[in-house]
Design a protein around this motif. Structure first.
Motif, PDB file in Angstrom:
ATOM      1  N   ALA A  77      44.705   4.455  11.422  1.00 49.31           N
ATOM      2  CA  ALA A  77      44.166   3.260  12.078  1.00 49.31           C
ATOM      3  C   ALA A  77      44.695   1.991  11.408  1.00 49.31           C
ATOM      4  O   ALA A  77      45.069   1.031  12.097  1.00 49.31           O
ATOM      5  N   ILE A  78      44.754   1.988  10.087  1.00 50.85           N
ATOM      6  CA  ILE A  78      45.255   0.815   9.363  1.00 50.85           C
ATOM      7  C   ILE A  78      46.727   0.575   9.687  1.00 50.85           C
ATOM      8  O   ILE A  78      47.152  -0.568   9.922  1.00 50.85           O
ATOM      9  N   VAL A  79      47.515   1.639   9.727  1.00 53.48           N
ATOM     10  CA  VAL A  79      48.931   1.513  10.075  1.00 53.48           C
ATOM     11  C   VAL A  79      49.079   0.978  11.497  1.00 53.48           C
ATOM     12  O   VAL A  79      49.930   0.119  11.770  1.00 53.48           O
ATOM     13  N   ALA A  84      50.429  -3.350  15.252  1.00 56.81           N
ATOM     14  CA  ALA A  84      49.958  -4.226  16.330  1.00 56.81           C
ATOM     15  C   ALA A  84      50.086  -5.691  15.930  1.00 56.81           C
ATOM     16  O   ALA A  84      50.422  -6.541  16.764  1.00 56.81           O
ATOM     17  N   TYR A  85      49.825  -5.997  14.674  1.00 60.42           N
ATOM     18  CA  TYR A  85      49.946  -7.377  14.202  1.00 60.42           C
ATOM     19  C   TYR A  85      51.400  -7.840  14.244  1.00 60.42           C
ATOM     20  O   TYR A  85      51.690  -8.963  14.665  1.00 60.42           O
ATOM     21  N   LYS A  86      52.321  -6.956  13.836  1.00 58.05           N
ATOM     22  CA  LYS A  86      53.730  -7.338  13.822  1.00 58.05           C
ATOM     23  C   LYS A  86      54.301  -7.461  15.233  1.00 58.05           C
ATOM     24  O   LYS A  86      55.083  -8.361  15.515  1.00 58.05           O
ATOM     25  N   ASN A  91      47.555  -3.099  22.968  1.00 58.57           N
ATOM     26  CA  ASN A  91      47.319  -1.665  23.132  1.00 58.57           C
ATOM     27  C   ASN A  91      47.222  -0.957  21.790  1.00 58.57           C
ATOM     28  O   ASN A  91      46.414  -0.048  21.616  1.00 58.57           O
ATOM     29  N   PHE A  92      48.056  -1.355  20.834  1.00 61.33           N
ATOM     30  CA  PHE A  92      47.984  -0.754  19.508  1.00 61.33           C
ATOM     31  C   PHE A  92      46.678  -1.108  18.813  1.00 61.33           C
ATOM     32  O   PHE A  92      46.133  -0.295  18.073  1.00 61.33           O
ATOM     33  N   VAL A  93      46.185  -2.311  19.026  1.00 65.84           N
ATOM     34  CA  VAL A  93      44.900  -2.694  18.430  1.00 65.84           C
ATOM     35  C   VAL A  93      43.782  -1.816  18.985  1.00 65.84           C
ATOM     36  O   VAL A  93      42.954  -1.293  18.232  1.00 65.84           O
ATOM     37  N   ILE A  94      43.769  -1.639  20.290  1.00 61.50           N
ATOM     38  CA  ILE A  94      42.730  -0.814  20.915  1.00 61.50           C
ATOM     39  C   ILE A  94      42.843   0.637  20.440  1.00 61.50           C
ATOM     40  O   ILE A  94      41.831   1.268  20.093  1.00 61.50           O
ATOM     41  N   ASN A  95      44.064   1.159  20.383  1.00 60.90           N
ATOM     42  CA  ASN A  95      44.250   2.526  19.889  1.00 60.90           C
ATOM     43  C   ASN A  95      43.857   2.643  18.422  1.00 60.90           C
ATOM     44  O   ASN A  95      43.309   3.672  18.002  1.00 60.90           O
ATOM     45  N   GLY A  96      44.115   1.622  17.628  1.00 60.73           N
ATOM     46  CA  GLY A  96      43.700   1.628  16.221  1.00 60.73           C
ATOM     47  C   GLY A  96      42.188   1.650  16.079  1.00 60.73           C
ATOM     48  O   GLY A  96      41.644   2.360  15.227  1.00 60.73           O
ATOM     49  N   ILE A  97      41.498   0.871  16.910  1.00 55.72           N
ATOM     50  CA  ILE A  97      40.030   0.881  16.893  1.00 55.72           C
ATOM     51  C   ILE A  97      39.515   2.262  17.289  1.00 55.72           C
ATOM     52  O   ILE A  97      38.571   2.787  16.678  1.00 55.72           O
TER      53      ILE A  97
END
Length: 176
Positions: A77-79, A84-86, A91-97
């Motif tokens: 999740a941290i990765v 997602a930040y870079k 979508n990556f933020v939602i998948n990370g959550i």
């Protein structure tokens, strides 16, 4: 036979009329659907494996397995948050959550299973049904939104009915 040929001609016409942007959005939509269904299958397979490990090992070994799994999911999740930040991709933020919540769910299931070892044999599988249902609902929402978008694009009613603001007429005094 004629119907099949006519359908093939219609498909070819639709493919020819698509713009580059439209093909990209459709490809992105299909990838999102595939990712949702893939996550649902992988997560359910993980929980089935966890249930088998729980049934075949001791409580201490299962606690170690839960801790390792939790750490792997939180690290993932941290990765995903960093990527997602870079890339500035929502979508990556939602998948990370989602992955972070899955790790939390694994931790809570691991704690509850070790407390109620004798009373709940299928506790892991019974709580794991949440995740495939969630991903299938998410895929259904993505599918519905894409169909709405396509129908809006096909429909030319918006062009026909243009909203024009009414002009205000000022009252003029009549001269006698």
């Amino acid at each position: 036979m004629k119907i099949k040929k006519q359908k093939e001609k219609n498909k070819n016409k639709l493919k020819e009329n698509l713009t580059i942007e439209e093909t990209k959005t459709r490809k992105k939509y299909k990838i999102n659907l595939f990712v949702c269904l893939f996550f649902a299958i992988i997560i359910e397979a993980y929980f089935i494996t966890s249930n088998v490990i729980y049934a075949s090992t001791t409580t201490q070994n299962f606690d170690l397995y839960v801790k390792i799994s939790y750490m792997v999911f939180i690290f993932t999740a941290i990765v995903m948050f960093e990527v997602a930040y870079k890339k500035e991709d929502n979508n990556f933020v939602i998948n990370g959550i989602e992955i972070g919540l899955l790790g939390l769910h694994i931790l809570l299931v691991g704690k509850n299973v070790t407390l109620f070892k004798k009373s709940e044999e299928l506790y892991i599988l019974s709580t794991s049904y949440i995740w495939p249902i969630y991903y299938f609902l998410k895929a259904l929402i993505i599918y519905t939104n894409e169909n709405k978008r396509r129908l809006k694009q096909i429909s030319d009613i918006a062009e026909i009915v243009k909203e024009e603001k009414p002009t205000k007429k000022l009252a003029k005094k009549r001269k006698k």
